[in-house]
Design a protein around this motif. Structure first.
Motif, mmCIF file in Angstrom:
data_model
loop_
_atom_site.group_PDB
_atom_site.id
_atom_site.type_symbol
_atom_site.label_atom_id
_atom_site.label_comp_id
_atom_site.label_asym_id
_atom_site.label_seq_id
_atom_site.Cartn_x
_atom_site.Cartn_y
_atom_site.Cartn_z
ATOM 1 N N THR A 1 39.223 19.686 14.029
ATOM 2 C CA THR A 1 38.654 18.782 13.029
ATOM 3 C C THR A 1 39.482 18.757 11.759
ATOM 4 N N ALA B 1 37.382 17.722 6.823
ATOM 5 C CA ALA B 1 36.760 17.807 8.146
ATOM 6 C C ALA B 1 35.618 18.821 8.119
ATOM 7 N N TRP B 2 34.568 18.535 8.833
ATOM 8 C CA TRP B 2 33.345 19.323 8.731
ATOM 9 C C TRP B 2 33.529 20.797 9.064
ATOM 10 N N ASN C 1 34.892 22.494 6.064
ATOM 11 C CA ASN C 1 34.159 22.174 4.855
ATOM 12 C C ASN C 1 33.366 23.389 4.373
ATOM 13 N N GLU D 1 30.921 23.660 2.271
ATOM 14 C CA GLU D 1 29.474 23.458 2.230
ATOM 15 C C GLU D 1 28.853 23.634 3.611
ATOM 16 N N MET D 2 29.553 23.151 4.640
ATOM 17 C CA MET D 2 29.046 23.303 6.006
ATOM 18 C C MET D 2 29.036 24.777 6.402
ATOM 19 N N TRP E 1 26.255 26.468 4.655
ATOM 20 C CA TRP E 1 24.953 26.162 5.243
ATOM 21 C C TRP E 1 24.674 27.090 6.425
#
Length: 119
Positions: free
Chosen positions: A85, A91-92, A95, A97-98, A101
């Motif tokens: 990615t 790209a997630w 990322n 923040e991802m 999480w």
């Protein structure tokens, strides 16, 4: 507090080190992050929390949070998600923040799984 250890991540061995400062080769990150996952060397560095305004319990929680975050990076790297990615900026799987999480919510999710017997 934590001690250095080795851990298997999807079949690959990672070394986890708890440090006061990052090694010289990673010094560019010294003032910007609390942890680093180097997927090519398969090593994770967690900076020991030195903030005097935080209690011992708070420092331990900070290091646990950082460790979970960097372990998620390692899982994404070893699963191929980071490499596949990362062709696009933001790209997630790269990322922050991802990753945060997953790192922040995983204890709550695992607790729920355990409570309902599906872990």
């Amino acid at each position: 507090m934590f001690q250095d250890f080795k851990i298997g991540i999807l079949g690959m061995e990672y070394t986890v080190r708890f440090v006061d400062e990052f090694p010289e080769r990673l010094s560019e990150y010294q003032d910007n992050v609390d942890g680093l996952c180097n997927r090519y060397n398969r090593e994770i560095f967690i900076k020991r929390c030195k903030d005097k305004s935080i209690s011992e319990e708070g420092r331990e929680r900070c290091e646990k949070d950082t460790l979970r975050h960097e372990l998620i990076h390692a899982y994404f790297a070893e699963s191929g998600l980071s490499a596949n990615t990362a062709q696009h900026y933001g790209a997630w799987a790269e990322n922050e923040e991802m990753v945060d999480w997953f790192a922040i919510q995983s204890p709550k999710i695992f607790k729920t799984f355990k409570e309902v017997g599906c872990l």
